[in-house]
Design an enzyme around this catalytic site. Structure first.
Site, mmCIF file in Angstrom:
data_model
loop_
_atom_site.group_PDB
_atom_site.id
_atom_site.type_symbol
_atom_site.label_atom_id
_atom_site.label_comp_id
_atom_site.label_asym_id
_atom_site.label_seq_id
_atom_site.Cartn_x
_atom_site.Cartn_y
_atom_site.Cartn_z
ATOM 1 N N CYS A 153 12.070 9.935 9.945
ATOM 2 C CA CYS A 153 11.616 9.401 11.228
ATOM 3 C C CYS A 153 12.743 9.376 12.249
ATOM 4 C CB CYS A 153 11.016 8.009 11.047
ATOM 5 S SG CYS A 153 12.071 6.864 10.158
ATOM 6 N N GLU A 189 7.047 0.429 12.472
ATOM 7 C CA GLU A 189 8.196 1.340 12.457
ATOM 8 C C GLU A 189 7.609 2.736 12.402
ATOM 9 O OE1 GLU A 189 10.627 3.957 11.720
ATOM 10 O OE2 GLU A 189 10.533 3.262 9.653
ATOM 11 N N LYS A 234 0.850 -1.181 0.000
ATOM 12 C CA LYS A 234 0.000 0.000 0.000
ATOM 13 C C LYS A 234 0.888 1.234 0.000
ATOM 14 C CE LYS A 234 -2.923 3.328 1.431
ATOM 15 N NZ LYS A 234 -2.545 4.732 1.730
ATOM 16 N N GLU A 290 6.941 15.865 17.036
ATOM 17 C CA GLU A 290 7.577 15.524 15.767
ATOM 18 C C GLU A 290 6.967 16.411 14.675
ATOM 19 O OE1 GLU A 290 8.795 11.571 13.192
ATOM 20 O OE2 GLU A 290 6.812 11.641 14.108
#
Length: 492
Positions: free
Chosen positions: A287, A253, A178, A384
């Protein structure tokens, strides 16, 4: 007039529009203009892709392909990716705004991930067990776990796909990939290379679309055996809930607020470069961004001045131009989030050493920003932001630095800059993070496992252990006795 590219879904070896005919436009972040359209998957398309993946597992073309031959297919795919790295990089740059210098080179390097797992394909071994029963021969083997749903975000998508697709295919699984609806074009182009490499129909399908019609039906599908997800914690919670009915094995993750610790004995030139790489590399859209910089007080001002001086030479602009250092952010929403977070930080007493504003030009451009924080509770140290914002805070002692670094629900990356080898080992051992870089930052390899703790997720990608996560152990017992089975009502 130039016709915009249109990308279809790749399901069961064929190209098609979505079942409900829905399409979306994808925006070039450097210009703010639509540059392509793509078909959106409907729930019926997800059913079709998963059914094809399930069927492929049982068909001779994939089921009976021995492990060495699976590896050869992956070697072929790696060669195709390497040969097309520049073209794939240009498409990824147009779609996500990442620098061509990075997308092209990273795509070329990603080929080595597929080669790494190609080499491991015929090294997935079982064992003969030294069983405590003299009349039994017992051994284990590792079988493919089954149908894998691989969900990949738009940032570093070639890399994050390789860490899932490589081990899954080497293990003999089938995969429904996806792609993010924010920038799906590179993944759909990758499907062309997968097809060209010779993988049987259904072994890999590539779909994209919104959460309701694509991601949710895929991650809650009863025929999915394993979910490999990269994204944010909020979406991950939905994924875990979606998998509850099927009990699909899930690895996550997720994001991070990675600390970089700079001690007073560090090479300040290297530390400044490490902080710049960890915050302004990939426009901060990583990330593992090292967006929490903790600097020993005695060198704090020197390092801040050095970062400021170096940052004056940063070129912000067209990601296709070779000397651009920082390109646009993928979405306008990121700009708004950063501006709001910086406003909160100022209200908490933080000062902006440089940057702090969007750039007045077409596209989603944010000036590289350095925030000098007043307290550990400063918002830019907590949130973040996925943009080129570096936050720094002074510390006095090693114990304080470790406490500041670990004061976060995340635990993905970390960095330590020191010339003291004993300190490097001592501090890295105590940092609650899945990765620790010493006197460097943002380095990757197919050989090195990658993953986090806490809200940065669980499970590991890359490295030898990742391939085992795409297998299930089967134990086989064989009686070597000629005598009939004894009392059926007593366990042996």
């Amino acid at each position: 007039m130039t016709t915009k590219p249109h990308y279809q879904l790749f399901i069961d070896g064929t190209w098609s529009e979505g079942a409900d005919g829905q399409t979306m436009a994808t925006v070039n972040p450097a210009t703010g203009e639509d540059w392509a359209t793509f078909a959106c998957a409907a729930p019926e398309d997800i059913d079709r892709a998963v059914a094809a993946a399930r069927r492929a597992l049982g068909e001779p073309g994939w089921r009976d392909l021995n492990q060495t031959k699976r590896g050869k297919l992956l070697f072929r795919l790696a060669d195709l990716i390497e040969q097309n790295a520049e073209a794939l990089g240009r498409i990824e740059t147009a779609d996500s705004g990442k620098l061509l210098a990075e997308t092209a080179s990273q795509t070329a390097y990603v080929a080595d991930y597929y080669r790494y797992y190609a080499g491991l394909a015929d090294k997935i071994e079982g064992a003969v067990l030294p069983i405590d029963k003299a009349d039994m021969h017992v051994f284990t083997r590792r079988d493919p776990i089954g149908v894998v749903a691989a969900v990949v975000p738009w940032n570093a998508q070639m890399f994050l796909t390789a860490t899932k697709l490589g081990p899954a295919l080497a293990a003999g699984c089938s995969v429904v990939l996806k792609a993010s609806e924010q920038a799906p074009a590179p993944m759909i182009e990758l499907a062309r290379l997968i097809d060209k490499a010779g993988f049987p129909p259904g072994v890999v399908s590539v779909v994209t679309g919104d959460a309701e019609n694509c991601a949710i039906p895929l991650t809650r599908h009863p025929d999915v055996d394993r979910i490999a997800f990269t994204g944010g914690p909020d979406a991950a919670r939905h994924v875990v809930r979606n998998s509850a009915e099927s009990f699909a094995v899930t690895t996550l993750e997720l994001g991070g607020k990675s600390p970089i610790l700079v001690f007073d004995d560090a090479d300040l030139e290297g530390a400044a470069n490490g902080l710049i790489a960890g915050n302004f590399g990939a426009s901060g859209q990583s990330c593992v961004a090292g967006s929490r910089g903790f600097v020993q007080r005695s060198v704090f001002e020197d390092l801040a001045n050095l970062i400021e001086a170096k940052s004056k030479g940063i070129n912000v602009g067209d990601p296709l131009v070779a000397d651009t250092h920082v390109g646009p952010l993928c979405t306008g929403a990121q700009i708004h989030r950063i501006v709001e977070t910086l406003d909160q930080a100022r209200a908490q007493g933080a000062s902006i050493r440089f940057g702090g504003t969007p750039l007045d030009r077409p596209g989603n451009f944010m000036a590289p920003t350095l925030v000098e924080c007043a307290t550990p509770e400063t918002e830019t140290l907590k949130v973040e932001m996925f943009g080129p914002v570096m936050s720094i805070l002074p510390f006095d002692t090693e114990e304080e630095a470790i406490a500041l670094a670990n004061d976060t629900p995340y635990g993905l990356g970390s960095g330590v800059f020191t010339q003291n080898l004993a300190r490097a080992h001592r501090v890295s051992d105590r940092l609650r993070a899945g990765i620790c870089w010493i006197n460097t930052y943002r380095a990757i390899s197919p050989i090195a496992p990658f993953g986090g703790f806490g809200q940065s997720g669980y499970g590991r990608e890359a490295g030898v252990e990742a391939i085992l996560d795409y297998t299930r152990t089967k134990t086989t017992w064989i009686s070597t006795s000629d005598a009939p089975m004894a009392n059926p009502f007593v366990m042996r």
